[in-house]
Design a protein around this motif. Structure first.
Motif, PDB file in Angstrom:
ATOM      1  N   LEU A 216       0.864  -1.177   0.000  1.00 27.19           N
ATOM      2  CA  LEU A 216       0.000   0.000   0.000  1.00 27.19           C
ATOM      3  C   LEU A 216       0.901   1.227   0.000  1.00 27.19           C
ATOM      4  N   GLY A 217       0.732   2.075  -0.999  1.00 27.78           N
ATOM      5  CA  GLY A 217       1.588   3.258  -1.038  1.00 27.78           C
ATOM      6  C   GLY A 217       1.256   4.140  -2.222  1.00 27.78           C
ATOM      7  N   THR A 218       2.022   5.198  -2.388  1.00 28.45           N
ATOM      8  CA  THR A 218       1.794   6.092  -3.521  1.00 28.45           C
ATOM      9  C   THR A 218       2.170   5.355  -4.807  1.00 28.45           C
ATOM     10  N   PRO A 219       1.655   5.835  -5.949  1.00 28.95           N
ATOM     11  CA  PRO A 219       2.061   5.224  -7.218  1.00 28.95           C
ATOM     12  C   PRO A 219       3.586   5.183  -7.364  1.00 28.95           C
ATOM     13  N   GLU A 220       4.260   6.266  -6.976  1.00 32.96           N
ATOM     14  CA  GLU A 220       5.726   6.317  -7.079  1.00 32.96           C
ATOM     15  C   GLU A 220       6.364   5.188  -6.260  1.00 32.96           C
ATOM     16  N   ASP A 225       9.940   1.707  -5.392  1.00 29.34           N
ATOM     17  CA  ASP A 225      10.373   1.353  -4.057  1.00 29.34           C
ATOM     18  C   ASP A 225       9.700   0.062  -3.625  1.00 29.34           C
ATOM     19  N   SER A 226       9.674  -0.899  -4.553  1.00 28.62           N
ATOM     20  CA  SER A 226       8.966  -2.122  -4.227  1.00 28.62           C
ATOM     21  C   SER A 226       9.925  -3.292  -4.156  1.00 28.62           C
ATOM     22  N   SER A 227       9.933  -3.917  -2.986  1.00 30.33           N
ATOM     23  CA  SER A 227      10.774  -5.111  -2.863  1.00 30.33           C
ATOM     24  C   SER A 227       9.871  -6.329  -3.034  1.00 30.33           C
ATOM     25  N   ASN A 228       8.637  -6.046  -3.410  1.00 28.50           N
ATOM     26  CA  ASN A 228       7.621  -7.070  -3.397  1.00 28.50           C
ATOM     27  C   ASN A 228       7.498  -7.741  -4.772  1.00 28.50           C
ATOM     28  N   ALA A 229       7.779  -9.029  -4.832  1.00 28.14           N
ATOM     29  CA  ALA A 229       7.796  -9.736  -6.115  1.00 28.14           C
ATOM     30  C   ALA A 229       6.417  -9.735  -6.769  1.00 28.14           C
ATOM     31  N   PHE A 230       5.363  -9.875  -5.956  1.00 29.78           N
ATOM     32  CA  PHE A 230       4.013  -9.903  -6.507  1.00 29.78           C
ATOM     33  C   PHE A 230       3.687  -8.582  -7.206  1.00 29.78           C
ATOM     34  N   SER A 299      18.802   7.526 -17.050  1.00 28.87           N
ATOM     35  CA  SER A 299      19.884   7.730 -16.077  1.00 28.87           C
ATOM     36  C   SER A 299      19.305   8.217 -14.736  1.00 28.87           C
ATOM     37  N   PHE A 300      18.144   8.880 -14.766  1.00 22.69           N
ATOM     38  CA  PHE A 300      17.457   9.273 -13.529  1.00 22.69           C
ATOM     39  C   PHE A 300      17.060   8.036 -12.718  1.00 22.69           C
ATOM     40  N   LYS A 301      16.605   7.005 -13.446  1.00 20.12           N
ATOM     41  CA  LYS A 301      16.121   5.791 -12.771  1.00 20.12           C
ATOM     42  C   LYS A 301      17.217   5.010 -12.073  1.00 20.12           C
TER      43      LYS A 301
END
Ligand SMILES: Nc1ncnc2c1ncn2[C@@H]1O[C@H](COP(=O)(O)OP(=O)(O)OP(=O)(O)O)[C@@H](O)[C@H]1O
Ligand SMILES: [Mg+2]
Length: 302
Positions: A216-220, A225-230, A299-301
């Motif tokens: 659960l979080g912002t779209p960004e 910032d997702s460590s979640n494989a699903f 390069s930002f990513k």
């Protein structure tokens, strides 16, 4: 503010909702996103007590929904259903006036509010005396929205509100709604299985699977910032487009050459996607070098 505290719900011994907790701030739009059967509708229906949880509690501004008179609770919460949910034997006007009539509003007030909603929702006023089956899908959905909005509820629950519409109508209704002041002030919980729609509408997204919250979080934060494989797998097919829509051009300042910034005619606050779209639509080179923009983006990513 709306708070769900460790909600569970079983049907026939099987958990449909398994320990869901979240809060929705006043004025915030939270989108429940997930594949079919993951418990989105059941979660939504427990908020306005169309279903009762087996355990846990739901609070509206600190008061348990169980302690409200159920009719009063539902009147304070607009509810928009996937297939519009209009009464087939009522005209458009009768459908929209259902709750105001229950609340004994006078005829004049109902007519005034209805007129203003027709305008805001781009509805042709001549459909007032038609029956739902005489309307297009887009019109029916707009009437469903008008019915939910007329009493100006503080909370709006929407279950796949654009699900039955073609993609062009869907995108234009979304844009219209997001532009309405009435809409921006509301506390909204919206259900969808459409990833683009979730990213387009949400302040925060709650990704669900098998009755549980995966993230659960912002779209960004879901994207970057997702460590979640699903969640990663869920967003995989549309990731590039979602990232281009989520990253603002202003964020690329440090990675793009100064000349690019001086010459490219974008507006501050635009997403990278919007800048690319504008450039395509204008047909001339408002972007001196789209390749450089993409290079900056990658390069930002990093
Ligand atoms: N009234 C009911 N009786 C029995 N089982 C139910 C009932 N309502 C929902 N379920 C079951 O609970 C689970 C969650 O259903 P729910 O409708 O909440 O899913 P959903 O995420 O909204 O799915 P969809 O995207 O298909 O609308 C499913 O397995 C469904 O079959
Ligand atoms: Mg559903």
């Amino acid at each position: 503010m709306l708070s769900l505290k460790n909600i569970t719900k079983k049907f026939d011994g099987r958990l449909a909702v398994d320990g869901i907790s979240f809060e929705v701030e006043t004025g915030e739009t939270l989108v429940l996103l997930g594949t079919s059967g993951c418990g989105k509708t059941t979660t939504l229906r427990m908020i306005n007590r169309l279903e009762e949880p087996d355990s846990g509690d739901i609070l509206l501004d600190g008061k348990s929904v169980k302690d409200f008179d159920v009719q009063e609770l539902r009147r304070g919460m607009g509810y928009v259903l996937q297939n519009h949910g209009l009464f087939p034997h009522y005209t458009v006007a009768e459908n929209i006036a259902t709750v105001p009539n229950l609340m004994n509003w006078d005829k004049k007030k109902i007519l005034n509010e209805m007129e203003s909603l027709f305008e805001k929702l781009n509805l042709d006023p001549t459909i007032r005396d038609k029956f739902p089956e005489q309307l297009s899908g887009g019109q029916k959905q707009r009437v469903g929205l008008a019915r939910a909005l007329i009493t100006q509820p503080a909370v709006l629950l929407m279950d796949e509100p654009f699900g039955a519409l073609d993609s062009i109508t869907r995108i234009s209704i979304r844009k219209e709604l997001k532009g309405l002041a009435d809409f921006q002030e509301k506390t909204i919980v919206m259900v969808t299985h459409d990833v683009q729609e979730a990213f387009d509408m949400a302040d925060r997204i709650c990704v669900m699977d098998q009755g549980r919250i995966m993230q659960l979080g912002t779209p960004e934060s879901l994207l970057f910032d997702s460590s979640n494989a699903f969640v990663k797998q869920f967003l995989k097919d549309q990731r590039l487009q979602l990232e281009l829509k989520t990253v603002k051009i202003d964020e690329l300042k440090s990675v793009l050459p100064v000349e690019w910034y001086m010459n490219s005619g974008f507006k501050s606050g635009q997403s990278v996607w919007e800048v690319l779209e504008d450039s395509l639509a204008s047909g001339d080179a408002t972007i001196p070098d789209p390749g450089m923009l993409m290079k900056g983006f990658f390069s930002f990513k990093k």
